[in-house]
Scaffold this active site. Structure first.
Site, PDB file in Angstrom:
ATOM      1  N   GLY B  40       3.291  28.873   8.270  1.00 14.38           N
ATOM      2  CA  GLY B  40       2.444  28.171   9.234  1.00 14.38           C
ATOM      3  C   GLY B  40       1.258  28.975   9.725  1.00 14.38           C
ATOM      4  N   CYS B 249       5.461  -4.027  -0.106  1.00 11.40           N
ATOM      5  CA  CYS B 249       4.439  -3.830  -1.141  1.00 11.40           C
ATOM      6  C   CYS B 249       4.343  -5.115  -1.968  1.00 11.40           C
ATOM      7  CB  CYS B 249       4.805  -2.648  -2.027  1.00 11.40           C
ATOM      8  SG  CYS B 249       3.753  -2.520  -3.501  1.00 11.40           S
ATOM      9  N   CYS B 252       5.589  -4.089  -5.798  1.00 10.30           N
ATOM     10  CA  CYS B 252       6.948  -3.652  -6.144  1.00 10.30           C
ATOM     11  C   CYS B 252       7.956  -4.015  -5.063  1.00 10.30           C
ATOM     12  CB  CYS B 252       6.978  -2.144  -6.400  1.00 10.30           C
ATOM     13  SG  CYS B 252       6.920  -1.149  -4.905  1.00 10.30           S
ATOM     14  N   CYS B 274       1.671  -0.135  -2.334  1.00 15.98           N
ATOM     15  CA  CYS B 274       2.046   1.274  -2.153  1.00 15.98           C
ATOM     16  C   CYS B 274       0.829   2.159  -2.350  1.00 15.98           C
ATOM     17  CB  CYS B 274       3.076   1.689  -3.200  1.00 15.98           C
ATOM     18  SG  CYS B 274       4.684   0.949  -2.996  1.00 15.98           S
ATOM     19  N   CYS B 280       5.128   3.236  -7.085  1.00 18.07           N
ATOM     20  CA  CYS B 280       5.035   1.784  -7.247  1.00 18.07           C
ATOM     21  C   CYS B 280       5.263   1.414  -8.722  1.00 18.07           C
ATOM     22  CB  CYS B 280       3.659   1.324  -6.784  1.00 18.07           C
ATOM     23  SG  CYS B 280       3.529  -0.439  -6.524  1.00 18.07           S
TER      24      CYS B 280
END
Lengths: 202, 308, 377
Positions: B40, B249, B252, B274, B280
């Site tokens: 980080g 979606c 899909c 998606c 997808c």
């Protein structure tokens, strides 16, 4: 000494600079990302007297004119310094506090490690990395490691690791984000301790 | 002539493997090793000028160039999609300069370079995710000065960030940050996850893959080692939550993925698909269907809904 | 039926072909040669070299041609090429005192040793469009040589004249001219930055940005009133000293413009007042940039001079982080790249908040309606 005779004594570096240094770096990246896991170094290199193969490969991959190397009295052979100066062009200092990479053997007097640079609170990255040449690395349950990079815990055993190392390492861990990262380098394998790694000596 | 210019095998020989010279790669690699050791924390590095503009992923490209080897398989996504122009362009760059295999399949990639998304499919230990980062400093919009933010990180002085998030709640009833949502790494550093939607934040926590972040213009590299605790900042009375959609979606039928809104006409009709194109496609191959898929008798499920 | 957009690769290739076609323009017009650019657009060439940090006139001319005359694009091309070049050596410090001078003026003295040498300048041209150029019939007379040869040891106004009396602050010359000089292309900038790094940043900085900041210092956003002590433009030789030789060799000449400003004095009842300095140095003939740079350099010395920060030009961190036009053009323009994933997140939140506000308003309205007296019905 003429240039001719100097180069004729020199051992070769990497066969393929780009690919070999990449392969070694990936192992180091994995090792520091997953402290305590043991990795084979996938490149074989000629090893000068004073260093071992994995340490040599690590330095060939990581050191250059912008990194200062410190070698312990048992490592600082002419063969080793010539090899590093020629292939890495790195300055070799006898002042351990200046080291970006410090190299020693596990049997050495390790009192120098308290002088390694740990960085500062604003720039904790300006710290040294200790490369400790060891005889054997295994995952026997001598140390139990936890922390970032470790799913639950890893066991790690470094043959002949002295108690003084643990005392220093415990102190070092408390300085976070400052601190020294450690690479254990056996003749064929490496494993690392990040400064974040918590060690429980079993 | 055109063929020559477009042939990936030509014109790249004057450059080193993966474009960067070895000295530059070593410098970046050293920064990467520090980055994983201090999760980080933003490591300054001497970012180079790349042959693509700042803002187009020069940081991610430099990180990928330093990490990639001849045996890697590279996937590049932008907005979750492999076929967005800049993803195509970066993939071509590495195909040309490193001659590596490329893929659009998340599961086949050893390195995935991304802008703005984390793939929906869970990543594995043998994968590396490289993020393109525009502004790596999570505190930048609270304090523009590097000298100050560096001190704040050193002293773990993150009160200002909490105040800002709480002001949002006071004004809007919500934390009004939807992307680049700040996270706390291993209980120490506040980190910018790059402008991924906060939907993706939970995926960063304890991820099995290594996550590397490159900011080229700002010359910073940071990292999350695998299995690192990554917590989105929040409050007890306003816990962190991710985006949700009422729709599925259209292609899909996925309910669990991040959806892009596609405008169908100027009558307010829209559908959702998606953002992760590989996710997808894989679902469609497995037989999943959404209401707007061309095998469906559709039509107009979404149009009708919108017209109601 | 919805079909996702595909074919990014073909679109990119076609876009590049169209770009090449537009760059060429009307094929009935002769293609411009890079030699012509190098010779006849020489100020563009030097600007591209200066901000591209690479002194190569031919490459700059090529970059200008390739960039269709967009100088920031050309600068970017130069930088991207420069970054791949190996470094063989670091030059010795150049000596502008030994410059082969084409132009040299001082605004602080009417006349001075070495004289005022006007040289090539737009300064006193009347800006009237010259239609003979449009007719492509330019055939200038050869410029006459001066009656007196230019002084080979042209004294420097600040060092040799003002400093003779101690009237200007000394600029300590490093004793060790092999000491490392900061290089922002090799290491990340850290703040506070030394003057070497600041000057490097300014000389590579965008001309318009440095100009605007320099201008701002004259309008009160700093307080360091400047006189142009000296501007000199000409050529200097560059020397390197290869380790194995042990002595310096001349590797070529570069054109430079140097500006030294004499700024507001400092002193006190007990300390002798002295003028202070600003410094500008840039490839080619570019007085606008050199003067602006000197103004901003002086403004950025506020801390050193114990001055109050009152404007952006005095704020080194602000100046240095925003001066580079390759960085700024990249980041400003990158917002044209797709951001629809993030925008979707914003849409979702704004819609949700709107729904909540509408609900709240509806409830308020209903409550109000309830509390109305029944007589209203």
């Amino acid at each position: 000494m003429t240039l001719q005779s100097q180069t004729s004594e020199l051992l070769p570096g990497f066969d393929h600079a780009a690919f070999d240094s990449n392969a070694v770096f990936r192992v180091l990246l994995d090792a520091l990302s997953r402290p305590g896991r043991i990795y084979d170094v996938p490149v074989s290199v000629a090893t000068p007297d004073g260093l071992n193969a994995t340490t040599t490969a690590t330095l060939l991959a990581m050191a250059d004119m912008d990194t200062t190397i410190w070698l312990s009295p048992t490592c600082v052979t002419k063969a080793a310094t010539d090899h590093l100066k020629f292939h890495c062009g790195c300055p070799i200092s006898d002042d351990v506090a200046k080291a970006d990479f410090a190299v020693a053997r596990i049997d050495d007097d390790l009192s120098f490690i308290t002088h390694l640079s740990v960085g500062n609170a604003e720039y904790p990255d300006q710290s040294a990395t200790l490369i400790l040449m060891v005889d054997e690395i295994s995952n026997a349950p001598a140390m139990k490691l936890t922390g970032p990079g470790i799913k639950d815990s890893h066991d790690l055993d470094i043959k002949k690791l002295p108690a003084s190392f643990h005392a220093w390492r415990a102190e070092n861990h408390h300085m976070f984000p400052c601190g020294v990262d450690v690479i254990f380098a056996s003749p064929t394998k490496i494993a690392a301790l990040s400064r974040t790694t918590r060690i429980e000596v079993i | 002539m055109e063929q020559l210019a477009n042939n990936p095998a030509d014109g790249a020989t004057a450059y080193n493997f993966a474009y960067l010279d070895e000295q530059t790669k070593r410098m970046i690699r050293r920064a990467l090793l520090k980055a994983v050791a201090i999760p980080g924390y933003q490591v300054p590095f001497a970012g180079r000028e790349m042959p693509m503009p700042y803002g187009w992923g020069t940081g991610g490209v430099q990180v990928t160039a330093a990490v990639i080897g001849p045996n890697d398989t590279l996937k590049v996504i932008d907005q979750g999609a492999d076929d967005t122009t800049n993803a195509v362009s970066i993939r071509q760059f590495f195909a040309k300069t490193a001659n590596v295999a490329t893929t659009e399949k998340t599961a086949e990639a050893s390195i995935i370079q991304t802008r703005h998304r984390i793939p929906e499919k869970e990543l594995r230990e043998d994968q590396v995710l490289v993020y393109q980062v525009p502004i790596p400093e999570p505190l930048r919009f609270l304090e523009p000065r590097e000298t100050e933010t560096r001190k704040m990180h050193a002293l773990e002085e993150y009160g200002l960030m909490h105040v800002k998030l709480y002001e949002d709640i006071a004004r809007h009833g919500h934390i009004a940050t939807t992307y680049a949502y700040p996270v706390m790494v291993d209980d120490r550093y506040v980190m910018d996850p790059s402008p991924t939607p906060k939907f993706d934040n939970p995926k960063m926590n304890n991820m099995a893959a290594l996550q590397l972040f490159g900011a080229g213009r700002e010359k910073r590299i940071y990292a999350l080692p695998p299995y690192t605790k990554v917590k989105s900042l929040d409050f007890e009375d306003h816990p962190f939550e991710v985006q949700t959609w009422k729709d599925e979606c259209g292609m899909c039928g996925a309910h669990d993925s991040y959806l892009d809104e596609v405008i169908l006409d100027d009558q307010g009709n829209r559908m959702f698909v998606c953002s992760d194109t590989d996710y997808c496609a894989e679902r469609q191959e497995a037989g999943h269907r959404g209401p707007q898929h061309h095998d469906q008798p559709l039509g107009n499920a979404s149009r009708e809904k919108a017209a109601e | 039926m919805y079909v996702a957009v595909k074919g990014g690769e073909r679109a990119i290739n076609n876009a590049h072909r169209l770009l090449a076609e537009q760059r060429r323009g009307d094929k009935k017009i002769a293609e411009i040669e890079t030699d012509q650019i190098e010779q006849q657009l020489s100020l563009s060439v030097t600007r591209v070299m200066a901000e591209g940090s690479l002194y190569d006139r031919d490459l700059a001319a090529l970059a200008i041609k390739q960039g269709r005359g967009d100088l920031i694009e050309a600068i970017f091309l130069m930088r991207a090429y420069r970054t791949t070049l190996p470094r063989f050596a670091f030059s010795k410090p150049i000596r502008t005192a030994d410059m082969d001078v084409s132009r040299r003026i001082s605004a602080t003295f009417k006349d001075l040793p070495g004289g005022q040498i006007l040289g090539p300048t737009f300064d006193y041209t009347h800006r009237l469009l010259d239609f003979t150029l449009m007719a492509n019939s330019e055939d200038p007379l050869d410029a006459p040589s001066g009656e007196h040869p230019v002084d080979e040891n042209m004294p420097r106004v600040l060092d040799d004249i003002l400093n003779y009396e101690g009237l200007i602050q000394d600029e300590p010359v490093p004793v060790d001219d092999t000491a490392p000089v900061a290089d922002l292309t090799r290491e990340p900038i850290k703040f506070p930055a030394g003057r070497d790094l600041r000057l490097q940043n300014l000389t590579r900085g965008d001309e318009g940005f440095v100009l605007a900041l320099g201008y701002s210092t004259q309008r009160g956003y700093a307080n360091s009133h400047a006189f142009v002590g000296e501007i000199r433009y000409g050529t200097v030789s560059v020397e390197i000293e290869p380790e194995e030789l042990g002595f310096a060799i001349d590797i070529g000449d570069i054109e430079l413009t140097e500006c030294e400003t004499v700024n507001k004095f400092k002193g006190s009842k007990t300390k002798l007042p002295q003028f202070t300095r600003g410094y500008g140095l840039v490839f080619g003939q570019n007085e606008r940039k050199a003067i602006s740079m000197a103004l901003v350099d002086r403004a950025m010395r506020a801390d050193e001079m114990g001055e109050q920060i009152m404007g952006p030009a005095q704020d080194s961190e602000f100046v240095m982080e925003h001066s580079d036009n390759v960085q700024s053009t990249g980041f400003v323009e990158h917002i044209k790249l797709p951001h629809y994933v993030d925008f979707q997140g914003e849409l979702e939140l704004v819609r949700r908040m709107r729904a909540e506000v509408e609900e709240r308003l509806a409830k308020l309205e209903a409550d109000e309606a309830k509390s109305q007296p029944e007589a209203a019905e």
